[in-house]
Design a protein around this motif. Structure first.
Motif, short mmCIF file in Angstrom:
data_model
loop_
_atom_site.label_atom_id
_atom_site.label_comp_id
_atom_site.label_asym_id
_atom_site.label_seq_id
_atom_site.Cartn_x
_atom_site.Cartn_y
_atom_site.Cartn_z
N ARG A 62 -16.20 6.52 2.68
CA ARG A 62 -15.73 6.96 1.37
C ARG A 62 -15.96 5.90 0.28
NH1 ARG A 62 -14.41 10.48 4.84
NH2 ARG A 62 -12.87 12.08 4.48
N HIS A 63 -16.39 4.70 0.68
CA HIS A 63 -16.56 3.60 -0.27
C HIS A 63 -15.31 3.54 -1.17
CE1 HIS A 63 -20.70 2.73 0.88
NE2 HIS A 63 -20.83 4.03 1.03
N CYS A 64 -14.19 3.40 -0.51
CA CYS A 64 -12.85 3.49 -1.13
C CYS A 64 -12.68 2.56 -2.34
CB CYS A 64 -11.78 3.14 -0.11
SG CYS A 64 -11.80 4.15 1.38
N ASP A 65 -11.76 2.96 -3.22
CA ASP A 65 -11.41 2.12 -4.37
C ASP A 65 -10.72 0.84 -3.89
OD1 ASP A 65 -12.45 3.83 -6.29
OD2 ASP A 65 -10.59 4.98 -6.42
N GLN A 66 -9.82 0.97 -2.93
CA GLN A 66 -9.13 -0.17 -2.33
C GLN A 66 -9.47 -0.17 -0.84
OE1 GLN A 66 -7.08 -2.41 -3.96
NE2 GLN A 66 -7.70 -1.41 -5.85
N PRO A 67 -10.67 -0.62 -0.46
CA PRO A 67 -11.11 -0.48 0.93
C PRO A 67 -10.36 -1.38 1.91
CG PRO A 67 -12.76 -1.63 -0.37
CD PRO A 67 -11.67 -1.23 -1.31
N GLU A 68 -9.66 -0.75 2.82
CA GLU A 68 -8.92 -1.48 3.86
C GLU A 68 -9.87 -2.33 4.70
OE1 GLU A 68 -5.61 -1.62 4.34
OE2 GLU A 68 -5.25 -0.29 2.64
N CYS A 69 -11.08 -1.83 4.93
CA CYS A 69 -12.05 -2.57 5.75
C CYS A 69 -12.39 -3.90 5.09
CB CYS A 69 -13.30 -1.74 6.00
SG CYS A 69 -14.21 -1.25 4.50
N VAL A 70 -12.60 -3.90 3.79
CA VAL A 70 -12.94 -5.12 3.06
C VAL A 70 -11.74 -6.08 3.06
CG1 VAL A 70 -13.53 -6.09 0.80
CG2 VAL A 70 -14.67 -4.02 1.61
N MET A 71 -10.55 -5.53 2.82
CA MET A 71 -9.36 -6.37 2.75
C MET A 71 -9.01 -7.01 4.09
SD MET A 71 -6.96 -4.41 0.01
CE MET A 71 -7.19 -2.72 0.49
N SER A 72 -9.45 -6.38 5.19
CA SER A 72 -9.13 -6.92 6.52
C SER A 72 -10.26 -7.76 7.11
CB SER A 72 -8.78 -5.78 7.47
OG SER A 72 -9.91 -4.96 7.68
N CYS A 73 -11.41 -7.81 6.44
CA CYS A 73 -12.56 -8.56 6.95
C CYS A 73 -12.35 -10.06 6.73
CB CYS A 73 -13.84 -8.10 6.27
SG CYS A 73 -15.31 -8.93 6.90
N MET A 74 -12.17 -10.78 7.82
CA MET A 74 -11.87 -12.21 7.74
C MET A 74 -13.11 -13.06 7.48
SD MET A 74 -8.98 -12.60 10.70
CE MET A 74 -9.86 -11.72 11.97
#
Length: 148
Positions: A62-74
């Motif tokens: 979905r290429h989210c506005d607030q992407p959980e994947c990006v926020m959790s990528c260490m």
């Protein structure tokens, strides 16, 4: 920002989108007719599942506005492009922790089947230019682009 939108009610499970994705990302010069949906060297970045009611559920990033994947990528392998709004994946930076897989609310991200070390993720056909291949290939227009 342009996003892929899905109208699941129109999807008939033909998998043209998956084949188009594989064709757009293949490294050899083969044709669409010699693609193998089970090829671990060239996996589709979208998935079509048959649901319990007999219909089909297209699973796309979905290429989210607030992407959980990006926020959790260490490791910083997943980033959000501020201009396009697309979530981008840098395989070289990936630490294979799979926090992104665990945190994607849509269940889109998955480890590759060949090595289990990299993420399979939609790149919006960035190298092809224009519309993503899946959108162009959908005969039912269940997949389309919308400016959001």
């Amino acid at each position: 920002m342009r996003r892929i939108i899905i109208d699941a009610s129109k999807c008939d499970g033909c998998k043209n989108c998956s084949l188009a994705c594989m064709q757009a990302h293949r490294k050899d010069t083969g044709t669409l007719y010699d693609l193998n949906l089970l090829d671990t060297d060239n996996e589709s970045r979208n998935f079509i599942y048959k649901n319990r009611t007999g219909g089909y559920t297209p699973i796309f990033c979905r290429h989210c506005d607030q992407p959980e994947c990006v926020m959790s990528c260490m490791s910083g392998a997943l980033t959000k492009d501020p201009e396009s709004g697309h979530v981008c994946y840098d395989e070289k930076k990936c630490g294979s922790c799979f926090m992104c897989v665990m945190n994607c609310p849509y269940g889109v991200l998955k480890p590759d089947d060949k090595t289990g070390m990299h993420i399979i993720k939609c790149d919006f056909c960035k190298d092809a230019g224009g519309e993503p291949s899946c959108v162009k290939a959908c005969p039912k227009e269940a997949i389309y682009i919308e400016e959001v």
